[in-house]
Design a protein around this motif. Sequence first.
Motif, PDB file in Angstrom:
ATOM      1  N   GLU A   1       0.820  -1.222   0.000  1.00 16.31           N
ATOM      2  CA  GLU A   1       0.000   0.000   0.000  1.00 16.31           C
ATOM      3  C   GLU A   1       0.850   1.267   0.000  1.00 16.31           C
ATOM      4  O   GLU A   1       0.380   2.337  -0.309  1.00 16.31           O
ATOM      5  CB  GLU A   1      -0.911   0.073   1.230  1.00 16.31           C
ATOM      6  CG  GLU A   1      -2.093  -0.835   1.187  1.00 16.31           C
ATOM      7  CD  GLU A   1      -1.884  -2.019   2.106  1.00 16.31           C
ATOM      8  OE1 GLU A   1      -2.149  -1.891   3.290  1.00 16.31           O
ATOM      9  OE2 GLU A   1      -1.427  -3.073   1.625  1.00 16.31           O
ATOM     10  N   HIS A   2       2.108   1.128   0.402  1.00 15.81           N
ATOM     11  CA  HIS A   2       2.962   2.310   0.476  1.00 15.81           C
ATOM     12  C   HIS A   2       3.865   2.456  -0.739  1.00 15.81           C
ATOM     13  O   HIS A   2       4.701   3.332  -0.784  1.00 15.81           O
ATOM     14  CB  HIS A   2       3.809   2.268   1.752  1.00 15.81           C
ATOM     15  CG  HIS A   2       2.985   2.354   2.999  1.00 15.81           C
ATOM     16  ND1 HIS A   2       3.490   2.075   4.229  1.00 15.81           N
ATOM     17  CD2 HIS A   2       1.697   2.700   3.185  1.00 15.81           C
ATOM     18  CE1 HIS A   2       2.534   2.227   5.137  1.00 15.81           C
ATOM     19  NE2 HIS A   2       1.443   2.601   4.516  1.00 15.81           N
ATOM     20  N   GLU A   3       3.687   1.555  -1.699  1.00 21.38           N
ATOM     21  CA  GLU A   3       4.544   1.663  -2.870  1.00 21.38           C
ATOM     22  C   GLU A   3       3.987   2.700  -3.831  1.00 21.38           C
ATOM     23  O   GLU A   3       2.784   2.808  -4.015  1.00 21.38           O
ATOM     24  CB  GLU A   3       4.623   0.310  -3.585  1.00 21.38           C
ATOM     25  CG  GLU A   3       5.556  -0.640  -2.889  1.00 21.38           C
ATOM     26  CD  GLU A   3       5.626  -1.995  -3.583  1.00 21.38           C
ATOM     27  OE1 GLU A   3       5.060  -2.146  -4.682  1.00 21.38           O
ATOM     28  OE2 GLU A   3       6.243  -2.890  -2.998  1.00 21.38           O
ATOM     29  N   PRO A   4       4.891   3.456  -4.476  1.00 19.51           N
ATOM     30  CA  PRO A   4       4.418   4.364  -5.522  1.00 19.51           C
ATOM     31  C   PRO A   4       3.985   3.544  -6.739  1.00 19.51           C
ATOM     32  O   PRO A   4       4.287   2.359  -6.821  1.00 19.51           O
ATOM     33  CB  PRO A   4       5.657   5.190  -5.842  1.00 19.51           C
ATOM     34  CG  PRO A   4       6.803   4.319  -5.480  1.00 19.51           C
ATOM     35  CD  PRO A   4       6.354   3.489  -4.318  1.00 19.51           C
ATOM     36  N   ASP A   5       3.280   4.203  -7.666  1.00 24.30           N
ATOM     37  CA  ASP A   5       2.909   3.477  -8.872  1.00 24.30           C
ATOM     38  C   ASP A   5       4.137   3.115  -9.681  1.00 24.30           C
ATOM     39  O   ASP A   5       4.167   2.119 -10.364  1.00 24.30           O
ATOM     40  CB  ASP A   5       1.952   4.328  -9.715  1.00 24.30           C
ATOM     41  CG  ASP A   5       0.636   4.501  -8.999  1.00 24.30           C
ATOM     42  OD1 ASP A   5      -0.043   3.497  -8.796  1.00 24.30           O
ATOM     43  OD2 ASP A   5       0.318   5.636  -8.592  1.00 24.30           O
TER      44      ASP A   5
ATOM     45  N   LYS B   1     -10.558   0.517  -6.702  1.00 24.02           N
ATOM     46  CA  LYS B   1     -11.820   1.072  -6.232  1.00 24.02           C
ATOM     47  C   LYS B   1     -12.521   0.059  -5.324  1.00 24.02           C
ATOM     48  O   LYS B   1     -12.992   0.404  -4.234  1.00 24.02           O
ATOM     49  CB  LYS B   1     -12.706   1.422  -7.431  1.00 24.02           C
ATOM     50  CG  LYS B   1     -13.979   2.132  -7.085  1.00 24.02           C
ATOM     51  CD  LYS B   1     -14.571   2.814  -8.326  1.00 24.02           C
ATOM     52  CE  LYS B   1     -16.002   3.275  -8.065  1.00 24.02           C
ATOM     53  NZ  LYS B   1     -16.963   2.156  -8.037  1.00 24.02           N
ATOM     54  N   ALA B   2     -12.554  -1.192  -5.749  1.00 29.41           N
ATOM     55  CA  ALA B   2     -13.201  -2.234  -4.949  1.00 29.41           C
ATOM     56  C   ALA B   2     -12.502  -2.371  -3.594  1.00 29.41           C
ATOM     57  O   ALA B   2     -13.156  -2.479  -2.556  1.00 29.41           O
ATOM     58  CB  ALA B   2     -13.176  -3.568  -5.697  1.00 29.41           C
ATOM     59  N   LEU B   3     -11.167  -2.314  -3.601  1.00 35.72           N
ATOM     60  CA  LEU B   3     -10.421  -2.452  -2.345  1.00 35.72           C
ATOM     61  C   LEU B   3     -10.770  -1.324  -1.382  1.00 35.72           C
ATOM     62  O   LEU B   3     -10.963  -1.527  -0.198  1.00 35.72           O
ATOM     63  CB  LEU B   3      -8.918  -2.465  -2.611  1.00 35.72           C
ATOM     64  CG  LEU B   3      -8.359  -3.756  -3.201  1.00 35.72           C
ATOM     65  CD1 LEU B   3      -6.878  -3.609  -3.496  1.00 35.72           C
ATOM     66  CD2 LEU B   3      -8.587  -4.933  -2.259  1.00 35.72           C
ATOM     67  N   ARG B   4     -10.842  -0.118  -1.943  1.00 36.40           N
ATOM     68  CA  ARG B   4     -11.160   1.041  -1.109  1.00 36.40           C
ATOM     69  C   ARG B   4     -12.532   0.922  -0.474  1.00 36.40           C
ATOM     70  O   ARG B   4     -12.767   1.366   0.629  1.00 36.40           O
ATOM     71  CB  ARG B   4     -11.140   2.320  -1.947  1.00 36.40           C
ATOM     72  CG  ARG B   4      -9.759   2.766  -2.237  1.00 36.40           C
ATOM     73  CD  ARG B   4      -9.664   4.244  -1.972  1.00 36.40           C
ATOM     74  NE  ARG B   4      -8.269   4.580  -1.763  1.00 36.40           N
ATOM     75  CZ  ARG B   4      -7.844   5.795  -1.541  1.00 36.40           C
ATOM     76  NH1 ARG B   4      -8.675   6.789  -1.503  1.00 36.40           N
ATOM     77  NH2 ARG B   4      -6.574   6.028  -1.344  1.00 36.40           N
ATOM     78  N   GLU B   5     -13.472   0.323  -1.235  1.00 33.24           N
ATOM     79  CA  GLU B   5     -14.832   0.215  -0.728  1.00 33.24           C
ATOM     80  C   GLU B   5     -15.022  -1.010   0.140  1.00 33.24           C
ATOM     81  O   GLU B   5     -16.122  -1.302   0.588  1.00 33.24           O
ATOM     82  CB  GLU B   5     -15.811   0.176  -1.910  1.00 33.24           C
ATOM     83  CG  GLU B   5     -15.916   1.523  -2.606  1.00 33.24           C
ATOM     84  CD  GLU B   5     -16.597   1.419  -3.956  1.00 33.24           C
ATOM     85  OE1 GLU B   5     -16.919   0.291  -4.381  1.00 33.24           O
ATOM     86  OE2 GLU B   5     -16.790   2.478  -4.581  1.00 33.24           O
ATOM     87  N   GLY B   6     -13.944  -1.775   0.325  1.00 36.43           N
ATOM     88  CA  GLY B   6     -14.032  -2.958   1.166  1.00 36.43           C
ATOM     89  C   GLY B   6     -14.702  -4.132   0.481  1.00 36.43           C
ATOM     90  O   GLY B   6     -15.046  -5.119   1.121  1.00 36.43           O
TER      91      GLY B   6
END
Lengths: 543, 230
Positions: free
Chosen positions: A107-111, A142-147
Motif C-alpha cells: 500500500e505504500h509503494e508508488p505506482d 476502487k473495490a479495495l477502497r470500498e471494502g
Amino acid sequence: MGAPADDFASRRYLVVEDYDPMCGVLRELLRRCGARKVSVAANGTQAMQALSMAKFDVVLCDHNLGLGRNGQQVLEESRHRRFIGPATVFVIVTGEKTPDMVMGIVEHEPDDYLIKPFTEAVLHQRLTRLLKRKRDLGSIQKALREGAFGQAIEECDRLMAQDPSSVAQLRRLKADTQLRLGRLSDARATYEGQMADREVAWARTGLAKAAFQEGRLDEAAYLLRQTVEINGAYLEAYEWLSRVLDRQGNVGEARAVLQRSLEVSSRSAYRQLRLGELSLRSGDLDTATEAFQRSIALDTHSALRTPAAHLGLARTLSEAGQIDEALKVLATIRRDFEGTEARLLALAVEVEVHSRKGDAELASALVDDLARQVASNDHLLGPLGTLHLGEVLLAGGQRQLGTDMLGFVARNHHEDSDILARVQEAFSEAGLAEEGRRVLESSCRDAVESMDRSARLAAEGHLDEALEAMQAARAKLPNNPRMLYNHASLLVRLLEQRGWHHGHYSEALRCITHASRFAADTRRAGELMGRLEELQRRKAQRA
Amino acid sequence: MNAQESRLDLTTYLVSAIHDMKNSVGVMTAELERAMVHTPEGSGLVRAGLSSTLWQLQRLRNQLVQAMALYRIHQNFYPFDPSAHAMTDFGAEALAWVEGLALTRGMEVRAEVTPGLTGFFDRDLVSSAVVQALHNGMRFARRRVNLTIARPNDWLELRVEDDGEGFPEAILGQPSGPVGRLDHAAGSAGLGLYFSQVVAELHRHHERAGRIRLENGGKLGGACFVLQLP
C-alpha cells in the motif's frame, strides 16, 4: 480515449522537487510531453498543501526533499488523507531505487519510480503506460477502497486472463487481499502459484505470513530467514521475521533482525519504534533511547504519528535514571498529541517516573488523578494500553480500579496467552500473585459463560433470544474477538434468513472491523466478510 | 572517530556526491537538449560539439547509475526486484533512452520484439545494461543499430547489433572469470561489460543464471552484444 497528446494536455500535474534547476527541468520535460497544467511544490509541506487543494492526475515527486518529509512520506500521507485516490499516478523521482520504494508494504509503494536523470522520451513513454495501467487497475483499487474484497479478487482474475505481463503484479494484489480476508489456504495457493512460476521475495514472505496466522511459527521463521538470505533488501521480510521471533520468545534475535534491516534502510519510524520497544524490554537502554529518538525524528512530519515512541523514550529515560529528561518528553506528549489515550498513557508513565525518583507523595497524587480520569473514560484503549494503566494503578495502591482494568483486559482477551501472562505478571509485581490467579480465572470463566448462553440459544435456532443475550454479553466483553465474531455471525444469519436489515448489516460490519483490531487470526473475519459481501450483492441485484 | 566510522562516513560522502553529480548531469542534459533545439541547422560545428557533449553526459549518467547499483549489489542491499514485463514496452523504453542521441548522430536505431513476449527480470538493471549496449553500438555503427528481443530455446535473449566493424577478436565469446574481470586496459567498454555480467548473474531461475556473449556478424554484419536471461 483521445490521442496520447490530448491525454497529456487535459491532465493536471504536480511536480515536487526541492532542487530549483531540476524542478524547472521536470516542468519543461512535462511541457514538451504535451502537458499544460503543471503545478510545482518545493518541499513536502507545499506538496501537501497543493494536494489538499486540487485533484492531480499525475504527481512526480522527488524522493529526497531536504529537511522535512521525503517523497515516500508525501505519498503515504496523501494516500492516508485521501488527497490522492486510486486514479492518481504517483511517481517517485529518485537518484537510485531504494528498498523502501519497492520492498516495503504494497500500500505504500508508488505506482512507479524513475531514476534521474531521464529524458523527455522516457518520461512520455512511462507516463503513457502508467495512465493506461491506472485505467486497467482502477476497478480493483476502487473495490479495495470500498471494502468489496471478493469483487477485487474477481477483478484480479479477470485482468490476469487479459494481460500476461501483469500476472505477477495481480497475483500479489490478489494474494494480499485473500490474506486480509483470512482466506489463508486461497492465499497460499496464489503465492505458491507464483513460486512455481518464479520465486520472488514477496511470494515467499506471503507464504510466511499465512503460516504465521495459522500458528506455524517455525515454518514462518524458516521462510523469512530464507527470504532475507536471498534478498537482503526485502524490508517487509525483516519486519515479519522479527515479529515471529518475538512471538517465539526470542527477543534477542528479534532485535538483531531489526537492527540488520535498519542497516539496509534506517529511515523507517516504525522499525525504529519496534527496535526501541524490544531493546527496552531486554534492558538495553542505550539502544532503546537511540531508536526511540530516531523514530520520533523520522515521524516529526507525519500525519500518522502516534505517541508510542515518545512514551517508550520516557520510560527508557526513567529506567536509566534520567528523570528530568523523561519528564521533558512527557511534556512534549501533552503539547503535541491530542486525545484521551495519549493523555492517560503519559500520566501513567509520569507516575512511574516519580515513584522511581522516590517522590512517593507526588506519585500517589498522580495515581489518584489517573484513577479519576480512567473512571470517567470508557475503556477505549488498546489492550496493551489498558494493561499498562492497570499495572500502574495496581502498583500505586489503587487496588480496586487496577484489578477492574486488568480483569477487563483478561475477560476480553481470554484466549490470548501472551496478554494473560502479562496480566498475571502485573499482579505478581504488585505482590498480589494469588489475587491475580483468582482474577484471571474468574474473568475467563465469566467470558466463557456469557458467550455460551447466547451461542447455545443461537444453535438451537432461537435467534431473537440469542440476539438479546448476545447484546448483554457484549456489554461485558466489548473487545473480545470471539464474542464479536459470534455476534457478527448471528447477525449475518439473521440477514440471510430474514432478508435485508440495514442496522444488522452495519452492526455486523462494526463487530468484524473491531474484532480484527484484536484478533491475530483473521480467518473468521474473512468468512463473515465474504458472506456480508454476498448479501450486499444480492441486495444490489434486487434493487 | 574510529576506523569503521570514518569508512562509513566516506561511503555516505561518496553516495551523496554521486547523487549530486547525477542531478547536475540531469540539468546539463536538459539544458543542452534545449540549446540544440534552438541551434540553427546551418551551424554544423556548434551542433557537432553539442552532440558530442550530450553523448559524454549520457555516458556519465550511465556510469554513475551503474556505480551506485553495483555498490548496493556488492553490499547485498540492492532492492533486486524482478517482475514480469511486456517486452514491447521494454524495447520502446530502451529506444526512448537513446532516441535523442541517435537523432543528433544521424543513427537509425530500431527494436524488433517478438509480439506478446513477456520477460521476468529487474527492469532497471537490465534496462541499464541494454541502454549501455545501445550506446556502444552507436559509437561504432556506421548508420544502424538494432535491438532484437526474442525467446529462443527458453532463454529471454536481448541482442544489440550494429553495422560497424565488429568487436576485436580478442574479446569475443563469453567473458572469462567467475564474474567478468575488470580490466583497466579495456577502459569504459570493460566497465559496461562488467556491469552487464553482474546483472546477468543476478538473474537466476531454477539451475540457470543469466549470461552475456559478444559476437560478430548478426543481421547487420557488425558487433553483437547478447544478454540471455533464464
